[in-house]
Motif scaffolding. Structure first.
Motif, PDB file in Angstrom:
ATOM      1  N   VAL A   1       3.034   3.754  -3.049  1.00 38.53           N
ATOM      2  CA  VAL A   1       2.435   4.958  -3.423  1.00 38.53           C
ATOM      3  C   VAL A   1       3.360   6.119  -3.228  1.00 38.53           C
ATOM      4  O   VAL A   1       3.498   7.077  -4.155  1.00 38.53           O
ATOM      5  CB  VAL A   1       1.009   5.245  -3.216  1.00 38.53           C
ATOM      6  N   GLU A   2       3.646   6.056  -1.972  1.00 35.66           N
ATOM      7  CA  GLU A   2       4.608   7.068  -1.493  1.00 35.66           C
ATOM      8  C   GLU A   2       5.763   7.092  -2.168  1.00 35.66           C
ATOM      9  O   GLU A   2       6.248   7.942  -2.409  1.00 35.66           O
ATOM     10  CB  GLU A   2       4.653   6.816   0.125  1.00 35.66           C
TER      11      GLU A   2
ATOM     12  N   HIS B   1       6.586   6.044  -5.059  1.00 32.59           N
ATOM     13  CA  HIS B   1       6.477   6.563  -6.465  1.00 32.59           C
ATOM     14  C   HIS B   1       6.233   7.876  -6.501  1.00 32.59           C
ATOM     15  O   HIS B   1       6.908   8.665  -7.331  1.00 32.59           O
ATOM     16  CB  HIS B   1       5.131   5.728  -7.016  1.00 32.59           C
ATOM     17  N   ALA B   2       5.573   8.608  -5.682  1.00 34.88           N
ATOM     18  CA  ALA B   2       5.460   9.961  -5.250  1.00 34.88           C
ATOM     19  C   ALA B   2       6.652  10.629  -5.178  1.00 34.88           C
ATOM     20  O   ALA B   2       7.010  11.735  -5.890  1.00 34.88           O
ATOM     21  CB  ALA B   2       4.620  10.403  -4.416  1.00 34.88           C
TER      22      ALA B   2
ATOM     23  N   ASP C   1       7.488   6.605 -13.393  1.00 34.39           N
ATOM     24  CA  ASP C   1       5.902   5.994 -13.224  1.00 34.39           C
ATOM     25  C   ASP C   1       6.147   4.966 -11.888  1.00 34.39           C
ATOM     26  O   ASP C   1       5.139   4.540 -11.254  1.00 34.39           O
ATOM     27  CB  ASP C   1       5.521   5.061 -14.386  1.00 34.39           C
ATOM     28  N   THR C   2       7.263   4.851 -11.443  1.00 31.14           N
ATOM     29  CA  THR C   2       7.571   3.855 -10.332  1.00 31.14           C
ATOM     30  C   THR C   2       8.479   4.505  -9.360  1.00 31.14           C
ATOM     31  O   THR C   2       8.957   5.695  -9.368  1.00 31.14           O
ATOM     32  CB  THR C   2       8.107   2.493 -10.732  1.00 31.14           C
ATOM     33  N   ASN C   3       9.033   3.904  -8.355  1.00 31.72           N
ATOM     34  CA  ASN C   3       9.887   4.279  -7.397  1.00 31.72           C
ATOM     35  C   ASN C   3      11.722   4.380  -7.825  1.00 31.72           C
ATOM     36  O   ASN C   3      12.336   4.471  -7.261  1.00 31.72           O
ATOM     37  CB  ASN C   3       9.916   3.541  -6.151  1.00 31.72           C
TER      38      ASN C   3
ATOM     39  N   GLU D   1       0.870  -1.203  -0.125  1.00 33.80           N
ATOM     40  CA  GLU D   1       0.017   0.003  -0.008  1.00 33.80           C
ATOM     41  C   GLU D   1       0.819   1.292   0.121  1.00 33.80           C
ATOM     42  O   GLU D   1       0.476   2.108  -0.681  1.00 33.80           O
ATOM     43  CB  GLU D   1      -0.928  -0.020   1.267  1.00 33.80           C
ATOM     44  N   ARG D   2       2.056   1.249   0.853  1.00 34.63           N
ATOM     45  CA  ARG D   2       2.698   2.277   0.661  1.00 34.63           C
ATOM     46  C   ARG D   2       3.609   2.678  -0.579  1.00 34.63           C
ATOM     47  O   ARG D   2       4.657   3.613  -0.350  1.00 34.63           O
ATOM     48  CB  ARG D   2       3.549   2.402   2.165  1.00 34.63           C
TER      49      ARG D   2
END
Length: 130
Positions: free
Chosen positions: A31-32, A34-35, A57-59, A28-29
């Protein structure tokens, strides 16, 4: 068979256990992460003239130094680590000019801001006079 498949890893189960834990507890995290990668890429590209190799688009993303930079990739990476404590991987691509950045669980938004400041500062100091 283990070595034929690319590894002399004796503790493959330990590595697999870490991956399984990450999938069960940290998806779930992502997303953080990647941001954070997007935030760093935007700062480097927009403020410093760094060149991204593709959309982030990814980390994980790759970049090259600004065209005006005179430091070698190795010099940039070594000075960034020794002077600012920021580690980036370098030596990717056919000519070894690409850097790789990966964000993860232990990289916060403030870490991203600190890394961006360090990288922009280092690139600005590595500009050819003229």
């Amino acid at each position: 068979w283990r070595k034929k498949c690319g590894g002399g890893m004796r503790q493959a189960g330990v590595v697999a256990a870490m991956g399984l834990y990450a999938l069960q507890n940290n998806v779930e995290r992502l997303v953080e992460d990647h941001a954070n990668a997007r935030r760093l890429a935007d700062k480097l590209e927009g403020d410093g003239g760094f060149v991204l190799t593709r959309n982030v688009d990814t980390n994980l993303f790759y970049f090259t130094l600004p065209e005006t930079n005179v430091l070698t990739p190795q010099e940039f990476a070594e000075r960034l680590l020794s002077e600012h404590g920021v580690k980036v991987s370098h030596g990717y691509g056919k000519q070894g000019q690409l850097f790789r950045v990966v964000t993860h669980l232990d990289v916060s938004e403030s870490d991203i801001d600190r890394a961006a400041h360090a990288m922009l500062s280092m690139a600005a100091r590595g500009v050819a006079a003229g």
